[in-house]
Design a protein around this motif. Structure first.
Motif: not given
Length: 267
Positions: A111-116, A137-143, A162-167
């Motif tokens: 949900d945090v990433v979807l905020m992006g 996919d963004c979460l995958n990029r940051v492991g 990492r999660v905030f970078l994925a966002r």
């Protein structure tokens, strides 16, 4: 007026403001009586990774926040890709300091990433499978793909970063601004973050990072912006990141041995 006082810093390389992803002119920000940032000019180079460096309390984070409109400057002008920020916000992604985030807020990693994607979805936009696939996919990029359903507050500091970078990645921006992304993270997370940032640069994106570790500047960045309330210097690392500019920025706060070590690394 404060904003009309000229900069005394050294500019090694100048660019047309219309070409710059982020250009600041005469920016002054004050918390109380003493300016935190004083009459600063900065011109970010397109398609490069730029570090904003300086001692504690030098105004690094304040400069970034003022450029984003998070704090209100006393004076100055900011343009993003040659236009006012408000017309270009969709092209800008921001990763704040981890310490400034309320990690007790009950929400899942996905949900945090979807905020992006909030600008794309709109206030009442319908979340579709392609949106979740993009977030994964963004979460995958940051492991962090395997942590998608975990509560954000249950993660370690490095995992949260990492999660905030994925966002930010989910925004698919052209300009990425990060405030101390390596602070308090483990070596594996730092390695993962810098790999993602370098991949953004390779894709033609512009990355600006408030950074504190002088030992990694030459390995991580193309350009530097040195600040100690005022601009000290800016330009390519090989030209602007020198013993002289470091001494000007840090003064007695930086040990001579540290400066000598950096000087040797620069050749």
């Amino acid at each position: 007026m404060l904003g009309l006082i000229s900069n005394e810093g050294v500019t090694v390389q100048e660019h047309n403001l219309d070409d710059s992803p982020l250009a600041v002119r005469g920016l002054t920000v004050s918390y109380g009586q003493k300016p935190a940032v004083f009459s600063v000019d900065m011109t970010v180079t397109p398609g490069a990774m730029t570090a904003i460096i300086g001692p504690n309390g030098a105004g690094k984070s304040t400069l970034l926040k003022a450029a984003l409109g998070i704090v209100t400057p006393l004076s100055g002008q900011v343009t993003v890709f040659g236009q006012p920020l408000n017309s270009q916000r969709a092209r800008v992604a921001y990763v704040p300091q981890r310490a400034s985030v309320d990690w007790d807020f009950p929400t899942r990693v996905i949900d945090v990433v979807l905020m992006g994607l909030s600008r794309e979805l709109g206030l009442l936009g319908r979340l579709r499978a392609r949106h979740k696939a993009r977030a994964m996919d963004c979460l995958n990029r940051v492991g962090m793909r395997d942590f998608a359903d975990r509560q954000i507050g249950q993660l370690s500091g490095g995992q949260q970063q990492r999660v905030f970078l994925a966002r930010a990645l989910a925004q698919d921006a052209d300009l990425y601004l990060l405030d101390e992304p390596f602070a308090g993270v483990d070596a594996a997370t730092e390695k993962a973050i810098i790999a993602v940032l370098k991949s953004l640069k390779e894709a033609g994106k512009t990355v600006v990072v408030v950074h504190h570790d002088l030992a990694t500047v030459t390995d991580y960045f193309d350009h530097v912006f040195l600040i100690n309330t005022r601009k000290v210097a800016e330009g390519p690392v090989a030209e602007a990141f020198t013993a002289e500019t470091l001494q000007s920025a840090y003064g007695g706060r930086l040990a001579t041995a540290q400066i000598d070590q950096i000087s040797r690394a620069l050749g």
